[in-house]
Design a protein around this motif. Structure first.
Motif, short mmCIF file in Angstrom:
data_model
loop_
_atom_site.label_atom_id
_atom_site.label_comp_id
_atom_site.label_asym_id
_atom_site.label_seq_id
_atom_site.Cartn_x
_atom_site.Cartn_y
_atom_site.Cartn_z
N ARG A 284 5.98 -28.03 22.28
CA ARG A 284 5.05 -29.05 21.77
C ARG A 284 4.83 -28.89 20.26
NH1 ARG A 284 6.53 -31.68 25.38
NH2 ARG A 284 5.46 -31.94 27.38
N PHE A 285 4.81 -27.65 19.79
CA PHE A 285 4.66 -27.40 18.36
C PHE A 285 5.85 -27.98 17.59
CE2 PHE A 285 5.57 -24.53 14.71
CZ PHE A 285 4.46 -24.85 13.94
N THR A 286 7.05 -27.74 18.07
CA THR A 286 8.26 -28.25 17.43
C THR A 286 8.28 -29.77 17.42
OG1 THR A 286 9.49 -26.26 18.08
CG2 THR A 286 10.78 -28.20 17.47
N GLU A 287 7.87 -30.37 18.52
CA GLU A 287 7.80 -31.83 18.59
C GLU A 287 6.80 -32.38 17.58
OE1 GLU A 287 8.79 -32.09 23.40
OE2 GLU A 287 6.75 -32.42 22.65
N PRO A 459 -3.40 -27.98 27.99
CA PRO A 459 -3.34 -28.38 26.59
C PRO A 459 -2.75 -27.32 25.65
CG PRO A 459 -5.47 -28.93 27.54
CD PRO A 459 -4.77 -28.06 28.53
N VAL A 460 -2.12 -27.83 24.59
CA VAL A 460 -1.55 -27.00 23.53
C VAL A 460 -2.19 -27.42 22.21
CG1 VAL A 460 0.57 -26.40 22.28
CG2 VAL A 460 0.64 -26.78 24.75
N GLY A 461 -2.48 -26.43 21.34
CA GLY A 461 -3.09 -26.71 20.05
C GLY A 461 -2.11 -26.51 18.90
N PHE A 462 -2.25 -27.36 17.88
CA PHE A 462 -1.45 -27.31 16.67
C PHE A 462 -2.37 -26.87 15.54
CE2 PHE A 462 0.44 -29.23 12.86
CZ PHE A 462 1.80 -28.99 13.03
N GLN A 463 -2.12 -25.70 14.95
CA GLN A 463 -3.00 -25.18 13.90
C GLN A 463 -2.51 -25.58 12.51
OE1 GLN A 463 -5.32 -21.12 12.72
NE2 GLN A 463 -3.15 -20.84 13.18
N VAL A 464 -3.47 -26.02 11.69
CA VAL A 464 -3.21 -26.34 10.29
C VAL A 464 -4.10 -25.45 9.44
CG1 VAL A 464 -3.12 -28.15 8.53
CG2 VAL A 464 -2.75 -28.74 10.94
N ARG A 476 -6.17 -34.73 6.95
CA ARG A 476 -5.02 -35.61 6.71
C ARG A 476 -3.93 -35.36 7.74
NH1 ARG A 476 -2.77 -34.93 0.81
NH2 ARG A 476 -1.20 -36.38 1.64
N VAL A 477 -3.61 -34.09 7.94
CA VAL A 477 -2.55 -33.74 8.89
C VAL A 477 -3.00 -34.03 10.32
CG1 VAL A 477 -1.11 -31.88 9.79
CG2 VAL A 477 -1.63 -31.97 7.34
N GLY A 478 -4.21 -33.63 10.66
CA GLY A 478 -4.71 -33.85 12.01
C GLY A 478 -4.78 -35.32 12.38
N ALA A 479 -5.23 -36.15 11.44
CA ALA A 479 -5.35 -37.59 11.71
C ALA A 479 -3.97 -38.23 11.88
CB ALA A 479 -6.11 -38.27 10.58
N ALA A 480 -3.01 -37.81 11.07
CA ALA A 480 -1.66 -38.36 11.18
C ALA A 480 -1.05 -38.02 12.54
CB ALA A 480 -0.78 -37.81 10.05
N LEU A 481 -1.20 -36.76 12.95
CA LEU A 481 -0.66 -36.33 14.23
C LEU A 481 -1.37 -37.03 15.38
CD1 LEU A 481 1.28 -34.38 15.66
CD2 LEU A 481 -0.54 -32.65 15.61
#
Length: 512
Positions: A284-287, A459-464, A476-481
């Protein structure tokens, strides 16, 4: 969908607009969430204390102001779940510990004041690992909180109660604190949004201290915009906090509304991945990286060589500060008192009280910290850990010289089973492997939902991660994703949970 169900599934931003327009009253919104707590919290166990009368009274004030024609703030009338580490007059503050059972603080934290002034409706206090020590909310002195996605799983920690309340639709907003990942890790495993602002960007006044150089209050929500709106309410300089930063709050709301990542350089931390990382989490991170690249971001690999020492350094620095901060709980001034029968000396009362009041994890960290600070070991342990902390900060500085943000999985795995790591502290600590560096350096970081792991459907989390005072980049990154994933999914990640059992609206799952 019933009217109450519509209220529960609405975003905080939409609820505030509905209240301001008079389409729904703040009382109706608050009552709907109190009813949801009554319906599902026996299974979730997110709340230590529900303040129904206090919450409804606060909602009535909002309705009266709207009826009088007063303009309302961007979150007025929106309910919120508060981690039980913030002081609030009229509600107990226990920090999830028996040693503070029943303590009613005589003052509000700065965060509480800001929420009250913004007319946010506080529903009550949420469960947590004792004094924020843990990654699963199994270390609470009262009970274990369950993950609404699967009630046999942990909801993360230490702020598992706040995250679980969001995922169970018991509240649209929540507040937490992040010392080593206690906002981001629960957000990751519950499919919610959690943000650790820049250290000093939010006030610690009235937040019961765990590790003073690391503790950071921050927003928890179900959407990126909701988190940004809450961030803008609670952030800012406070003269009562000596570590507070006297600088403008970044435009996090504008960034969340924009979500433009075109031209943004995103650095993938190569040290965070591989052995020990669940395949579904990495997939999911790679996607997610591919999605951001498709939106115009540039993806590059970045090495932060000292990050691998962060866990070891953290578990010397944090317990050292814990041993100092928790020395104040001595049975003499407030809280629990054991052996006060005239037959024991003051020292014996202190020992008996601390023995009975602190749980096993609190005792473990106090002992480790006291040892690390003791004569003859200070330089070898605490002093060396602080040097590693400096090297980690230098890694961030070097990385941010070439990229705008860094990214990684928020946690190496999805939610694990309750009790699975209870007897293995090191395995428990590894849940914070990716989140700890940002606490040591003081920069900002956030976790955003990026899907469900194909391994287990959780669920999987994406950290910025972004530089200090560049909190807007997170949004910005979170909203785009979020925007792209919602478009692909046909709704938010939590909508899947809400719709997962036909005819039983917003029931939590009882196992898998």
């Amino acid at each position: 969908m019933s009217a109450a169900a519509g209220v529960l599934r609405a975003t905080a931003a939409d609820l505030a607009a509905l209240v301001a327009s008079g389409e729904v009253s703040a009382r109706e919104v608050t009552q709907a969430h109190l009813d949801q707590i009554g319906a599902v919290d026996d299974s979730v166990r997110a709340f230590l204390h529900v303040a129904a009368e206090q919450a409804l009274a606060a909602a009535d004030v909002v309705d009266a102001r709207r009826a009088a024609g007063d303009s309302l703030g961007p979150l007025a009338g929106v309910p919120l779940a508060m981690k039980d580490i913030f002081t609030m007059v009229g509600m107990p503050t226990t920090c999830g510990s028996r040693i503070l059972e029943g303590w009613m603080p005589p003052y509000n934290s700065t965060i509480t004041e800001k929420l009250v002034n913004a007319e946010v409706v506080v529903l009550g206090k949420t469960n947590m690992d004792e004094f924020a020590m843990g990654s699963s909310t199994e270390n609470s002195g009262y009970f274990v909180t369950h993950n609404p996605w699967d009630t046999t799983k942990i909801p993360g920690g230490s702020g598992g109660g706040s995250a679980a309340a969001l995922a169970a639709f018991e509240a649209p907003l929540a507040i937490g604190t992040d010392t080593g990942g206690s906002i981001r890790q629960p957000a990751s495993v519950t499919g919610t949004v959690g943000v650790k602002p820049t250290y000093g960007g939010t006030s610690r006044y009235g937040v019961v201290a765990m590790a003073s150089s690391l503790d950071t209050p921050g927003p928890c929500a179900r959407t990126v915009l909701d988190a940004a709106l809450l961030h803008s309410v609670i952030a800012g300089w406070d003269h009562r906090d000596s570590t507070s930063i006297d600088a403008p709050v970044p435009d996090v709301v504008g960034a969340a509304r924009s979500g433009d990542v075109a031209g943004l350089r995103i650095g993938v931390v190569k040290e965070f991945g591989g052995e020990g990382y669940q395949p579904g989490v990495e997939q999911r991170f790679t996607e997610s990286l591919a999605i951001l690249e498709g939106l115009g971001a540039e993806i590059v690999e970045v090495s932060c060589p000292h990050f691998e020492y962060a866990l070891a350094a953290y578990y010397l620095i944090m317990p050292s500060e814990v041993s100092s901060n928790l020395a104040r709980f001595d049975a003499m001034r407030y809280g629990l008192r054991v052996g006060d029968d005239g037959l024991h000396s003051t020292e014996e009362v202190m020992n008996l009280t601390r023995g009975a009041g602190f749980g096993a994890e609190a005792k473990r960290r106090i002992i480790i910290g006291t040892y690390a600070l003791s004569s003859g070991y200070y330089d070898a342990y605490y002093g060396s850990a602080q040097k590693v902390r400096t090297l980690i900060a230098h890694d961030f500085d070097a990385a941010f010289g070439s990229v705008d943000v860094l990214v990684s999985p928020t946690t190496p795995t999805t939610a694990f089973t309750i009790g699975e790591r209870a007897d293995d502290p090191l395995a428990m600590y590894k849940a914070d492997l990716c989140t700890i560096p940002s606490n040591l350096a003081g920069n900002c970081a956030a976790s955003f939902p990026c899907g469900l792991s194909p391994d287990d459907g959780l669920p999987v989390g994406f950290q910025v991660m972004a530089p200090a005072l560049a909190d807007d980049r997170l949004y910005r990154v979170g909203a785009a994703l979020e925007r792209e994933l919602v478009s692909r999914w046909g709704g938010g990640l939590l909508d899947r949970l809400a719709d997962s059992e036909a005819g039983t609206y917003l029931n939590v799952r009882s196992g898998r």
